[in-house]
Design a protein around this motif. Sequence first.
Motif, PDB file in Angstrom:
ATOM      1  N   LEU A  53       0.815  -1.203   0.000  1.00 20.85           N
ATOM      2  CA  LEU A  53       0.000   0.000   0.000  1.00 20.85           C
ATOM      3  C   LEU A  53       0.849   1.254   0.000  1.00 20.85           C
ATOM      4  O   LEU A  53       0.397   2.316  -0.390  1.00 20.85           O
ATOM      5  CB  LEU A  53      -0.925   0.018   1.217  1.00 20.85           C
ATOM      6  CG  LEU A  53      -1.980  -1.092   1.255  1.00 20.85           C
ATOM      7  CD1 LEU A  53      -2.777  -1.004   2.535  1.00 20.85           C
ATOM      8  CD2 LEU A  53      -2.913  -0.977   0.078  1.00 20.85           C
ATOM      9  N   GLN A  54       2.100   1.119   0.454  1.00 23.40           N
ATOM     10  CA  GLN A  54       2.946   2.300   0.546  1.00 23.40           C
ATOM     11  C   GLN A  54       3.859   2.473  -0.649  1.00 23.40           C
ATOM     12  O   GLN A  54       4.737   3.306  -0.622  1.00 23.40           O
ATOM     13  CB  GLN A  54       3.822   2.196   1.791  1.00 23.40           C
ATOM     14  CG  GLN A  54       3.075   2.557   3.056  1.00 23.40           C
ATOM     15  CD  GLN A  54       3.989   2.464   4.251  1.00 23.40           C
ATOM     16  OE1 GLN A  54       5.088   1.941   4.173  1.00 23.40           O
ATOM     17  NE2 GLN A  54       3.530   2.987   5.361  1.00 23.40           N
ATOM     18  N   LYS A  55       3.636   1.685  -1.669  1.00 22.27           N
ATOM     19  CA  LYS A  55       4.514   1.707  -2.842  1.00 22.27           C
ATOM     20  C   LYS A  55       4.651   3.133  -3.378  1.00 22.27           C
ATOM     21  O   LYS A  55       3.675   3.847  -3.551  1.00 22.27           O
ATOM     22  CB  LYS A  55       3.899   0.793  -3.915  1.00 22.27           C
ATOM     23  CG  LYS A  55       4.479   0.930  -5.306  1.00 22.27           C
ATOM     24  CD  LYS A  55       3.655   0.126  -6.293  1.00 22.27           C
ATOM     25  CE  LYS A  55       3.335   0.962  -7.525  1.00 22.27           C
ATOM     26  NZ  LYS A  55       2.406   0.296  -8.416  1.00 22.27           N
ATOM     27  N   GLY A  56       5.873   3.511  -3.623  1.00 20.04           N
ATOM     28  CA  GLY A  56       6.110   4.818  -4.242  1.00 20.04           C
ATOM     29  C   GLY A  56       6.319   5.946  -3.276  1.00 20.04           C
ATOM     30  O   GLY A  56       6.486   7.090  -3.663  1.00 20.04           O
ATOM     31  N   GLN A  57       6.335   5.617  -1.996  1.00 21.84           N
ATOM     32  CA  GLN A  57       6.433   6.707  -1.017  1.00 21.84           C
ATOM     33  C   GLN A  57       7.862   7.192  -0.872  1.00 21.84           C
ATOM     34  O   GLN A  57       8.769   6.419  -0.665  1.00 21.84           O
ATOM     35  CB  GLN A  57       5.948   6.222   0.355  1.00 21.84           C
ATOM     36  CG  GLN A  57       5.759   7.345   1.339  1.00 21.84           C
ATOM     37  CD  GLN A  57       4.314   7.444   1.794  1.00 21.84           C
ATOM     38  OE1 GLN A  57       3.668   6.445   2.000  1.00 21.84           O
ATOM     39  NE2 GLN A  57       3.831   8.652   1.953  1.00 21.84           N
ATOM     40  N   LYS A  58       8.012   8.499  -1.007  1.00 21.72           N
ATOM     41  CA  LYS A  58       9.319   9.086  -0.784  1.00 21.72           C
ATOM     42  C   LYS A  58       9.151  10.103   0.345  1.00 21.72           C
ATOM     43  O   LYS A  58       8.244  10.900   0.306  1.00 21.72           O
ATOM     44  CB  LYS A  58       9.784   9.799  -2.056  1.00 21.72           C
ATOM     45  CG  LYS A  58      10.052   8.816  -3.179  1.00 21.72           C
ATOM     46  CD  LYS A  58      10.967   9.394  -4.190  1.00 21.72           C
ATOM     47  CE  LYS A  58      11.811   8.373  -4.910  1.00 21.72           C
ATOM     48  NZ  LYS A  58      11.133   7.249  -5.490  1.00 21.72           N
ATOM     49  N   TYR A  59      10.010  10.021   1.312  1.00 25.95           N
ATOM     50  CA  TYR A  59       9.806  10.878   2.468  1.00 25.95           C
ATOM     51  C   TYR A  59      10.503  12.216   2.324  1.00 25.95           C
ATOM     52  O   TYR A  59      11.704  12.282   2.178  1.00 25.95           O
ATOM     53  CB  TYR A  59      10.264  10.159   3.732  1.00 25.95           C
ATOM     54  CG  TYR A  59       9.409   8.956   3.993  1.00 25.95           C
ATOM     55  CD1 TYR A  59       9.822   7.696   3.577  1.00 25.95           C
ATOM     56  CD2 TYR A  59       8.153   9.089   4.575  1.00 25.95           C
ATOM     57  CE1 TYR A  59       9.010   6.607   3.765  1.00 25.95           C
ATOM     58  CE2 TYR A  59       7.347   7.996   4.761  1.00 25.95           C
ATOM     59  CZ  TYR A  59       7.774   6.759   4.354  1.00 25.95           C
ATOM     60  OH  TYR A  59       6.979   5.681   4.537  1.00 25.95           O
ATOM     61  N   PHE A  60       9.753  13.263   2.330  1.00 22.38           N
ATOM     62  CA  PHE A  60      10.310  14.602   2.246  1.00 22.38           C
ATOM     63  C   PHE A  60       9.496  15.510   3.144  1.00 22.38           C
ATOM     64  O   PHE A  60       8.295  15.648   2.971  1.00 22.38           O
ATOM     65  CB  PHE A  60      10.276  15.117   0.804  1.00 22.38           C
ATOM     66  CG  PHE A  60      10.752  16.527   0.689  1.00 22.38           C
ATOM     67  CD1 PHE A  60       9.864  17.570   0.503  1.00 22.38           C
ATOM     68  CD2 PHE A  60      12.104  16.818   0.796  1.00 22.38           C
ATOM     69  CE1 PHE A  60      10.313  18.880   0.405  1.00 22.38           C
ATOM     70  CE2 PHE A  60      12.551  18.120   0.701  1.00 22.38           C
ATOM     71  CZ  PHE A  60      11.649  19.158   0.503  1.00 22.38           C
ATOM     72  N   LEU A  99      15.793  13.537  -5.446  1.00 22.61           N
ATOM     73  CA  LEU A  99      14.756  12.690  -6.033  1.00 22.61           C
ATOM     74  C   LEU A  99      15.002  12.575  -7.523  1.00 22.61           C
ATOM     75  O   LEU A  99      15.263  13.571  -8.187  1.00 22.61           O
ATOM     76  CB  LEU A  99      13.374  13.301  -5.799  1.00 22.61           C
ATOM     77  CG  LEU A  99      12.891  13.344  -4.346  1.00 22.61           C
ATOM     78  CD1 LEU A  99      11.562  14.054  -4.277  1.00 22.61           C
ATOM     79  CD2 LEU A  99      12.769  11.940  -3.779  1.00 22.61           C
ATOM     80  N   ARG A 102      11.379  12.938 -12.698  1.00 23.65           N
ATOM     81  CA  ARG A 102      10.327  12.179 -13.354  1.00 23.65           C
ATOM     82  C   ARG A 102       9.949  12.928 -14.612  1.00 23.65           C
ATOM     83  O   ARG A 102       9.268  13.939 -14.562  1.00 23.65           O
ATOM     84  CB  ARG A 102       9.101  12.039 -12.439  1.00 23.65           C
ATOM     85  CG  ARG A 102       9.337  11.261 -11.176  1.00 23.65           C
ATOM     86  CD  ARG A 102       9.993   9.899 -11.378  1.00 23.65           C
ATOM     87  NE  ARG A 102       9.553   9.144 -12.531  1.00 23.65           N
ATOM     88  CZ  ARG A 102       8.473   8.376 -12.539  1.00 23.65           C
ATOM     89  NH1 ARG A 102       7.716   8.296 -11.486  1.00 23.65           N
ATOM     90  NH2 ARG A 102       8.163   7.711 -13.611  1.00 23.65           N
ATOM     91  N   LYS A 103      10.448  12.435 -15.693  1.00 25.21           N
ATOM     92  CA  LYS A 103      10.092  13.104 -16.946  1.00 25.21           C
ATOM     93  C   LYS A 103       9.184  12.189 -17.736  1.00 25.21           C
ATOM     94  O   LYS A 103       9.353  10.984 -17.743  1.00 25.21           O
ATOM     95  CB  LYS A 103      11.365  13.362 -17.772  1.00 25.21           C
ATOM     96  CG  LYS A 103      12.199  14.509 -17.266  1.00 25.21           C
ATOM     97  CD  LYS A 103      13.108  15.029 -18.381  1.00 25.21           C
ATOM     98  CE  LYS A 103      14.106  16.040 -17.838  1.00 25.21           C
ATOM     99  NZ  LYS A 103      15.453  15.468 -17.723  1.00 25.21           N
ATOM    100  N   PRO A 104       8.230  12.754 -18.435  1.00 25.64           N
ATOM    101  CA  PRO A 104       7.388  11.899 -19.272  1.00 25.64           C
ATOM    102  C   PRO A 104       8.193  11.345 -20.432  1.00 25.64           C
ATOM    103  O   PRO A 104       9.221  11.900 -20.805  1.00 25.64           O
ATOM    104  CB  PRO A 104       6.304  12.853 -19.778  1.00 25.64           C
ATOM    105  CG  PRO A 104       6.877  14.207 -19.642  1.00 25.64           C
ATOM    106  CD  PRO A 104       7.862  14.172 -18.528  1.00 25.64           C
ATOM    107  N   SER A 105       7.745  10.244 -21.001  1.00 27.52           N
ATOM    108  CA  SER A 105       8.460   9.640 -22.120  1.00 27.52           C
ATOM    109  C   SER A 105       8.384  10.565 -23.315  1.00 27.52           C
ATOM    110  O   SER A 105       7.307  10.889 -23.780  1.00 27.52           O
ATOM    111  CB  SER A 105       7.836   8.308 -22.482  1.00 27.52           C
ATOM    112  OG  SER A 105       7.726   7.521 -21.343  1.00 27.52           O
TER     113      SER A 105
END
Lengths: 113, 457
Positions: A53-60, A99, A102-105
């Motif tokens: 459920l926590q997939k993708g979580q980055k702590y900032f 981090l 995250r760029k789009p394709s």
Amino acid sequence: MSAEIPEAASAEEQKEMEDKVTSPEKAEEAKLKARYPHLGQKPGGSDFLRKRLQKGQKYFDSGDYNMAKAKMKNKQLPTAAAPDKTEVTGDHIPTPQDLPQRKPSLVASKLAG
Amino acid sequence: MFLKLSLRAVFLGAGGGNDIQWCFSQVKGAVDDDVAEADIISTVEFNHSGELLATGDKGGRVVIFQQEQENKTQTHSRGEYNVYSTFQSHEPEFDYLKSLEIEEKINKIRWLPQKNAAQFLLSTNDKTIKLWKISERDKRPEGYNLKEEDGRYRDPTTVTTLRVPVFRPMDLMVEASPRRIFANAHTYHINSISINSDYETYLSADDLRINLWHLEITDRSFNIVDIKPANMEELTEVITAAEFHPNSCNTFVYSSSKGTIRLCDMRASALCDRHSKLFEEPEDPSNRSFFSEIISSISDVKFSHSGRYMMTRDYLSVKIWDLNMENRPVETYQVHEYLRSKLCSLYENDCIFDKFECCWNGSDSVVMTGSYNNFFRMFDRNTKRDITLEASRENNKPRTVLKPRKVCASGKRKKDEISVDSLDFNKKILHTAWHPKENIIAVATTNNLYIFQDKVN
């Protein structure tokens, strides 16, 4: 599937084996417990599920970040190591620069090539 | 025996998995081994007529292939699939409030049945569902009075005569445009979308909740299932897949990580937390191990076209359930039982969490699912025979029949068999699709799409 006769023989064989040895699944479980003795103290469910459920979580935390920036102005800045994917804890607070971008394709799919 | 097989193959769609002779038809995608993450295929889906085939990838892109019209002279094969349209469906986002990266990976694509000249599909990532319209443009207006053909404006004082603009044919252009964006309704990650047989509503399911939408309305969605416990410490299972019944617009099912399937009737109440039926196979408690729950987690659920049965895929098997019988499946097929003695390493390399999908053929007589080493399996429900085939560029001569593969579990390996330890667990076939009417299948390896057809004599 394989022909009738060999299958019957191996089914018998397997039953014999099972009577003597634990099922393959239990044997695998024993192997896992030997390698990771602390695994599965809690029922398997909750740990996996919570991780899922926590997939993708980055702590900032912007508050921590600004305080750390203020603190660091007085001290020597440790050179930023190459950002790695493991969870960052302790003094090194993940910053927006750390981090991965995250760029789009921008490239078209190769399936369409 | 051979005569009987070839006669059966003549009836399209009625042939069994083994009576059909599968041949390589096409392969799409890059040849090189260095796979960019964006190119990983994440979903494959035929539309209702089978004329269109859509793929989604980790980079958020959708590619749609169209089957060529059958050439009267080319009687030896059915039309090939060529690129029809491609577009960027979703883009990566960052939720600053929750410090969450939102992947652009397309989790599912579902086609709407065709109502007019345009085609519509729903595509979803972890958080947002989009309705895309794909339309063709083959004419354009020409002969404006105030504009040149290239769009520049003419000086009005130079216009001395008037003409009526007319439509003239142009090269076919296929345009994709997002018509609806259904956002902000899911706290957790969307795993399924399913269009209702009423063709007006659809459901979207995440790990803990299922929402019902109207295709025309984007600012409202109804929650119909909520399994989130008051205290998250008590969480024991999550929703893994959901689907509407193909004929009954009030019925849907959802599967769980504990290997159960719940059938719900929306007429019973607004919130379908109480199931109408619970499908669960009893387990022998003496067989229980650390892995039991993980391998029982259902990764896919699909209704048969008839609506009488549903199929579930767990880590090692495919099960067919009769909707009238809740206490056990009516058929169970072992996909790769030889992996049971490898569960420890499969847990360590995370492969045990791989989510395989499954699909039915048009007549519900054969089911198909993927495995490792780029193998995929078909099970004929009537003849009870099964076959293992491989998606590989080595077999890529059109019309050559694919050779069945066999994995040797233990002991002496026969010639042409492959041993379990030689299997490549990085080559997984998670997504497959079967043409709704014909014996044409689409099989996705990591970054390539294979199309196989049955041999047409």
